[in-house]
Scaffold this motif. Sequence first.
Motif, PDB file in Angstrom:
ATOM      1  N   VAL A   1       1.067  -1.408   0.017  1.00 54.59           N
ATOM      2  CA  VAL A   1       0.097   0.210  -0.134  1.00 54.59           C
ATOM      3  C   VAL A   1       0.643   1.063  -0.269  1.00 54.59           C
ATOM      4  O   VAL A   1       1.653   1.328   0.683  1.00 54.59           O
ATOM      5  N   LEU A   2       0.818   2.204  -0.858  1.00 53.58           N
ATOM      6  CA  LEU A   2       0.842   3.360  -0.830  1.00 53.58           C
ATOM      7  C   LEU A   2       0.077   4.473  -0.464  1.00 53.58           C
ATOM      8  O   LEU A   2      -1.212   4.710  -1.077  1.00 53.58           O
ATOM      9  N   GLY A   3       0.777   5.620   0.667  1.00 50.12           N
ATOM     10  CA  GLY A   3      -0.643   6.607   0.889  1.00 50.12           C
ATOM     11  C   GLY A   3       0.816   7.811   0.432  1.00 50.12           C
ATOM     12  O   GLY A   3       1.825   7.828   1.354  1.00 50.12           O
ATOM     13  N   VAL A   4       0.004   8.751   0.071  1.00 54.24           N
ATOM     14  CA  VAL A   4       0.726  10.209  -0.538  1.00 54.24           C
ATOM     15  C   VAL A   4       0.131  11.223   0.888  1.00 54.24           C
ATOM     16  O   VAL A   4      -1.073  11.347  -0.240  1.00 54.24           O
ATOM     17  N   ASP A   5       0.437  12.118   1.252  1.00 48.79           N
ATOM     18  CA  ASP A   5      -0.504  12.527   2.069  1.00 48.79           C
ATOM     19  C   ASP A   5      -2.003  12.252   2.507  1.00 48.79           C
ATOM     20  O   ASP A   5      -2.927  13.055   2.094  1.00 48.79           O
ATOM     21  N   ARG A   6      -2.221  10.737   2.557  1.00 47.14           N
ATOM     22  CA  ARG A   6      -3.245  10.175   3.556  1.00 47.14           C
ATOM     23  C   ARG A   6      -3.206   9.362   4.778  1.00 47.14           C
ATOM     24  O   ARG A   6      -2.852   7.945   5.067  1.00 47.14           O
ATOM     25  N   THR A   7      -2.350   9.963   5.463  1.00 50.83           N
ATOM     26  CA  THR A   7      -1.064   9.164   6.928  1.00 50.83           C
ATOM     27  C   THR A   7      -2.517   8.083   7.512  1.00 50.83           C
ATOM     28  O   THR A   7      -2.727   7.436   7.645  1.00 50.83           O
TER      29      THR A   7
END
Length: 401
Positions: free
Chosen positions: A375-381
């Motif tokens: 899983v990758l989160g970009v500004d989705r903590t």
Amino acid sequence: MKTVAIVGASLAGLSAARSLRVQGYDGRLLVIGDESHRPYDRPPLSKEFLTGAVSEAELALETDGEDLGAEWILGARAVGLGTRDRTVRLADDREVRADGVVIATGATARTLPGSDGLAGVHVVRTLDDARALRDDLALGGRLMVVGGGFVGAEVASTARGMGLDVTLVVAGPTPLSGVLGPDMAAAVSLLHGDHGVRLLCGTGVRGVTGGPADGSGTDRGRVTAVLLDDGRSIPADIVVAGIGATPCTGWLEGSGVALDNGVRCGTDGTTSVPGVVAVGDCAAWYDPALTDHRRIEHWTGAKERPATAVAALLSGGTAPFAPPRPPYFWSDQYGVRIQFAGHAAQADSVTVEDGDPADRSFLAVYRRAGHPVAVLGVDRTKVFTRWRRQLATAAAQAGVA
């Protein structure tokens, strides 16, 4: 065990020392480090430390009043290990004998061809490295960052925020393509262009050139340009190489400890030699999910895995343990928090489940045969944290956490 020697005094070594005491070991504890510094935090070295937002004192990993009852042997480089009697030989001819050894010697940054003795060319691995780069960045000018990994991207982001002219050179199609996969890496790399950093992708670096500092021709002087594989010469006042690291295992050659791009370990950090375990950037633990040995060069691994390795050391390899959680890392670039867990290479598909890459804020899930593997989160903590927990649970249930 009456004596345990930890070879390596950074986060992994400190975590091992703490775990030994937490798990009831009350014997003699030696911590050997080749740097003169007590353990310090490395992630800020490519970010806040360069800008002065974090001081050297704030990098300290030991808490106020913490006393592990350890003997610290600093500024001492290990040059050999006698595995029969577990003797660590130091460069100053001293020998340290122990009943158990924790190898935590980390890795050393790779350098650019032709950069030896040339001022203005840097790597960012140690506190001393970061000090030298900070002094150069304060002068301003044209910065060339070579390598699209986390260190390179973070230095580029930091320097651009300080007002420098920044170019980022990447041999692959985009920064982080090997870690995130091509599609998601391309989406994340747009951050560089958004903030005025020039991206030169698909070309390697042949070397660097410089001129004598005083025009006399008696020294190499300071860097003036970076030579690309495609023949171009790009002017530069400062160069940072973020082209990966080599595990510090040369001192173990001939010791009997199995090596293979690091210290070859089981899923609990045990090595081929009884009474010797390995943790941190130098340790290639067996990963059941990949059915291969893999070094995890991230803060979380150095923080969490030593507890398992120490338990194995104290029990002679018989302690029950849960396999490590899927690897996790984070990176702060241009004010954006990038988080990733799992293995992108396992996936046969990736979908954006929340947000929009066009907004530079999204979450993507990687799947194999329909099952999440990364899983990758970009500004989705917040949503990333939930997905990371689900990923770890699913992996544990499958027996390959």
